[in-house]
Design a protein around this motif. Structure first.
Motif, PDB file in Angstrom:
ATOM      1  N   ALA B  17       0.816  -1.208   0.000  1.00 28.30           N
ATOM      2  CA  ALA B  17       0.000   0.000   0.000  1.00 28.30           C
ATOM      3  C   ALA B  17       0.852   1.261   0.000  1.00 28.30           C
ATOM      4  CB  ALA B  17      -0.937  -0.025   1.212  1.00 28.30           C
ATOM      5  N   ASP B  18       1.313   1.670   1.181  1.00 31.02           N
ATOM      6  CA  ASP B  18       1.887   3.005   1.289  1.00 31.02           C
ATOM      7  C   ASP B  18       3.287   3.143   0.725  1.00 31.02           C
ATOM      8  OD1 ASP B  18      -0.397   3.815   2.337  1.00 31.02           O
ATOM      9  OD2 ASP B  18       0.272   3.962   4.419  1.00 31.02           O
ATOM     10  N   ASN B  19       3.934   2.020   0.400  1.00 26.74           N
ATOM     11  CA  ASN B  19       5.229   2.129  -0.259  1.00 26.74           C
ATOM     12  C   ASN B  19       5.228   1.245  -1.501  1.00 26.74           C
ATOM     13  OD1 ASN B  19       7.797   3.034  -0.684  1.00 26.74           O
ATOM     14  ND2 ASN B  19       8.763   1.476   0.614  1.00 26.74           N
ATOM     15  N   ASN B  20       4.106   1.304  -2.231  1.00 26.06           N
ATOM     16  CA  ASN B  20       3.957   0.432  -3.390  1.00 26.06           C
ATOM     17  C   ASN B  20       5.021   0.721  -4.446  1.00 26.06           C
ATOM     18  OD1 ASN B  20       2.774  -0.272  -6.179  1.00 26.06           O
ATOM     19  ND2 ASN B  20       1.552  -1.434  -4.715  1.00 26.06           N
ATOM     20  N   PRO B  21       5.671  -0.336  -4.986  1.00 23.43           N
ATOM     21  CA  PRO B  21       6.743  -0.090  -5.956  1.00 23.43           C
ATOM     22  C   PRO B  21       6.269   0.700  -7.178  1.00 23.43           C
ATOM     23  CG  PRO B  21       6.231  -2.435  -5.797  1.00 23.43           C
ATOM     24  CD  PRO B  21       5.503  -1.756  -4.687  1.00 23.43           C
ATOM     25  N   ILE B  22       5.056   0.437  -7.643  1.00 21.00           N
ATOM     26  CA  ILE B  22       4.634   1.128  -8.870  1.00 21.00           C
ATOM     27  C   ILE B  22       4.093   2.530  -8.562  1.00 21.00           C
ATOM     28  CG2 ILE B  22       3.046   1.108 -10.822  1.00 21.00           C
ATOM     29  CD1 ILE B  22       3.328  -1.828 -10.991  1.00 21.00           C
ATOM     30  N   THR B  23       3.131   2.610  -7.642  1.00 13.25           N
ATOM     31  CA  THR B  23       2.452   3.895  -7.475  1.00 13.25           C
ATOM     32  C   THR B  23       3.249   4.876  -6.617  1.00 13.25           C
ATOM     33  OG1 THR B  23       1.201   3.117  -5.572  1.00 13.25           O
ATOM     34  CG2 THR B  23       0.178   2.863  -7.727  1.00 13.25           C
ATOM     35  N   ILE B  24       4.134   4.403  -5.739  1.00 14.90           N
ATOM     36  CA  ILE B  24       4.893   5.331  -4.892  1.00 14.90           C
ATOM     37  C   ILE B  24       6.355   5.412  -5.315  1.00 14.90           C
ATOM     38  CG2 ILE B  24       5.535   5.924  -2.526  1.00 14.90           C
ATOM     39  CD1 ILE B  24       2.525   5.999  -2.970  1.00 14.90           C
ATOM     40  N   ARG B 205      -3.481   8.614  -3.164  1.00 16.60           N
ATOM     41  CA  ARG B 205      -3.038   9.829  -2.476  1.00 16.60           C
ATOM     42  C   ARG B 205      -4.191  10.631  -1.911  1.00 16.60           C
ATOM     43  NH1 ARG B 205       2.906  10.996  -4.924  1.00 16.60           N
ATOM     44  NH2 ARG B 205       3.173   8.784  -5.206  1.00 16.60           N
ATOM     45  N   SER B 206      -5.370  10.523  -2.506  1.00 17.36           N
ATOM     46  CA  SER B 206      -6.492  11.260  -1.945  1.00 17.36           C
ATOM     47  C   SER B 206      -6.969  10.591  -0.653  1.00 17.36           C
ATOM     48  CB  SER B 206      -7.634  11.368  -2.956  1.00 17.36           C
ATOM     49  OG  SER B 206      -8.150  10.085  -3.194  1.00 17.36           O
ATOM     50  N   ARG B 207      -6.705   9.299  -0.506  1.00 16.44           N
ATOM     51  CA  ARG B 207      -7.082   8.600   0.722  1.00 16.44           C
ATOM     52  C   ARG B 207      -6.039   8.748   1.817  1.00 16.44           C
ATOM     53  NH1 ARG B 207     -10.481   3.779   0.225  1.00 16.44           N
ATOM     54  NH2 ARG B 207      -9.029   2.904   1.730  1.00 16.44           N
ATOM     55  N   ASN B 208      -4.791   8.951   1.439  1.00 17.83           N
ATOM     56  CA  ASN B 208      -3.731   9.088   2.430  1.00 17.83           C
ATOM     57  C   ASN B 208      -2.905  10.331   2.107  1.00 17.83           C
ATOM     58  OD1 ASN B 208      -1.618   8.899   4.170  1.00 17.83           O
ATOM     59  ND2 ASN B 208      -1.106   6.765   3.706  1.00 17.83           N
ATOM     60  N   LEU B 211       1.018  10.883   1.724  1.00 14.42           N
ATOM     61  CA  LEU B 211       1.813  10.468   0.580  1.00 14.42           C
ATOM     62  C   LEU B 211       2.075  11.611  -0.383  1.00 14.42           C
ATOM     63  CD1 LEU B 211       0.023   7.100  -0.187  1.00 14.42           C
ATOM     64  CD2 LEU B 211       2.212   7.408   0.948  1.00 14.42           C
ATOM     65  N   ILE B 212       1.338  12.722  -0.204  1.00 10.13           N
ATOM     66  CA  ILE B 212       1.480  13.831  -1.153  1.00 10.13           C
ATOM     67  C   ILE B 212       2.761  14.598  -0.839  1.00 10.13           C
ATOM     68  CG2 ILE B 212       0.428  15.940  -2.050  1.00 10.13           C
ATOM     69  CD1 ILE B 212      -2.281  14.745  -1.131  1.00 10.13           C
TER      70      ILE B 212
END
Lengths: 262, 214
Positions: B17-24, B205-208, B211-212
């Motif tokens: 989730a919060d450190n996802n290789p693709i999205t983060i 990012r809108s949920r957490n 992360l922004i």
């Protein structure tokens, strides 16, 4: 203090050792597995040829070859003849039967002729050997020719079964590394099945090939004499590769079929 | 929690989730674009990367004290390339059918930046067990995104899931297609994968808000 692993001598020795270890490991793996891999490839070739002739264990949407246990027996009983044609400058200069070919080539079976090598030979002006597999089943004779070309990333190849008028009766396509979901879909039933019944020759006997065409306006593929099948979305270059290899490789067999129908 | 300590568990759950290789971390985008036109290909790629990253991380971690820092990238590349080639050869000899399915992924795995990224960022500085967990976690995080993207692209682009038509027959106009619905061929093109990944990043990012980045 400089770390031990930062020294130049260490780095060079490490690199040499690594190359040695990895190199021998890969060489050992490759050579020890080679016989099994070659055998698998041989079986696959027989399965491909039989698939193009219509022998498979397909379910509704899937592709399944005849099983590896039965393939050798079926291949021997269905494939009545393996001809080897030699063409040069568009002319048929020689026709050998399987026995003649094997006697002249240390017992190599014609179906193991490497189409890629033959293409390279022909480029240098040598005659090209063309294998042709003849099957007889239900009173009908089919001719299967291997074709070989290039897609977007790597090689593509196939086997096309035609009747004596060069009307397609079965196809099998495969690829080495086309994009999954796009170009790799040439290996899907819906693409291969589209070729069934397509004509390769005009009524005057002129070779037209079959183009993989966009905007064909024939999604159900009802027109069989338009020399076109519907293209795959997102796979233009792979599709063009299929058109090109059909045109180049199958075109070479035309003199044989002209003789056949004389 | 007998098997895994809290810190070890985080190595697996964070990349999901919060450190996802693709999205983060924005690693492995190239293959996420290339092969997600089908759900099956996405899943196969996810499993292949899981294996290579898990084993590769352990190998690099075991070698971490003897690898010369000047040529460490080359060493990493050699390790992953040899691993993948050996697996491919073994499959070709003993599971030929499977190797046919996987062979197109071999090149994609070697060049996948997620592999090199985790070797460089984690395995070079941590022990084998923690590196293994990090590899598994990141590969799972990668696979989750691939499967989500593959799901939407195959459903909207071809109207199928795992190759099975789920929306009716597009040519015979049955099922959903009888209402005038059409497959969106554009979904099969790589740019649409980028847009779906973009939407996922937006939702995440809108949920957490943490992360922004500013």
């Amino acid at each position: 203090m400089e770390k031990r692993t930062d020294k130049n001598v260490y780095t060079i020795l490490f690199a040499i050792a690594m190359v040695f270890v990895v190199g021998s490991l890969l060489a050992y793996t490759a050579s020890s597995l080679k016989p099994a891999i070659t055998e698998n490839e041989r079986i696959e070739k027989q399965q491909n040829i039989l698939y193009a002739m219509g022998f498979n264990e397909n379910e509704e949407n899937t592709i399944a070859f005849v099983s590896t246990d039965t393939v050798a027996g079926l291949f021997a009983s269905i494939v009545k003849e393996q001809l080897v044609l030699e063409v040069q400058d568009g002319k048929l200069i020689k026709e050998q039967t399987r026995e003649e070919y094997m006697a002249a080539n240390n017992g190599q079976e014609p179906y193991l002729i490497d189409v890629k090598k033959q293409q390279a030979q022909a480029k240098q002006g040598n005659p090209r050997k063309l294998p042709l597999f003849v099957s007889e089943h239900d009173g009908e004779t089919l001719y299967v020719a291997p074709i070989y070309g290039k897609g977007l990333w790597d090689a593509i190849w196939g086997f096309i079964a035609v009747d004596k008028d060069m009307i397609v009766r079965g196809t099998f396509f495969d690829h080495a590394g086309e994009t999954p979901g796009l170009g790799a879909n040439i290996k899907q039933r819906y693409f291969m099945d589209d070729f069934y019944g397509e004509h390769l020759l005009t009524s005057q006997g002129v070779f037209k090939g079959i183009a993989v065409a966009k905007g064909n306006n024939d999604p159900k593929n009802e027109r069989k004499e338009d020399y076109k099948v519907d293209a795959l979305a997102g796979a233009t270059i792979t599709g063009d590769g299929v058109s090109a290899m059909i045109k180049a490789d199958l075109g070479l067999y035309v003199p044989f079929f002209q003789n056949l129908n004389k | 929690m007998g098997l895994l300590s809290k810190k070890d568990t985080k190595l697996i759950t964070d990349p999901l989730a919060d450190n996802n290789p693709i999205t983060i971390q924005v690693l492995g985008i190239c293959s996420a674009l290339a092969i997600t036109a089908e759900l099956k290909a996405s899943l196969v790629m996810g499993i292949a990367v899981l294996f290579v990253l898990g084993v590769g991380n352990v190998v690099i971690s075991l070698m971490r004290n003897i690898i010369p820092s000047k040529i460490r990238i080359i060493v990493q590349l050699i390790v992953v390339a040899s691993l993948v080639i050996i697996v491919d050869q073994v499959l070709k000899a003993y599971a030929y059918e499977l190797s046919k399915t996987l062979s197109v992924f071999v090149g994609l795995i070697i060049t996948n930046c997620i592999i090199m990224g985790r070797f460089e960022a984690f395995a070079l500085g941590n022990g084998p067990w923690r590196s293994f967990l990090d590899g598994i976690g990141n590969a799972l995080g990668y696979a989750v995104i691939l499967v989500i993207v593959g799901f939407f692209r195959e459903l909207l682009g071809s109207g199928t899931l795992f190759g099975i038509p789920v929306l009716g027959d597009a040519i015979e106009k049955t099922g959903v297609y009888s209402t005038g619905y059409e497959n969106n061929g554009f979904m099969l093109m790589p740019p649409m994968a980028l847009i779906i990944v973009g939407l996922l990043i937006w939702i995440q990012r809108s949920r957490n808000k943490n992360l922004i980045e500013d």
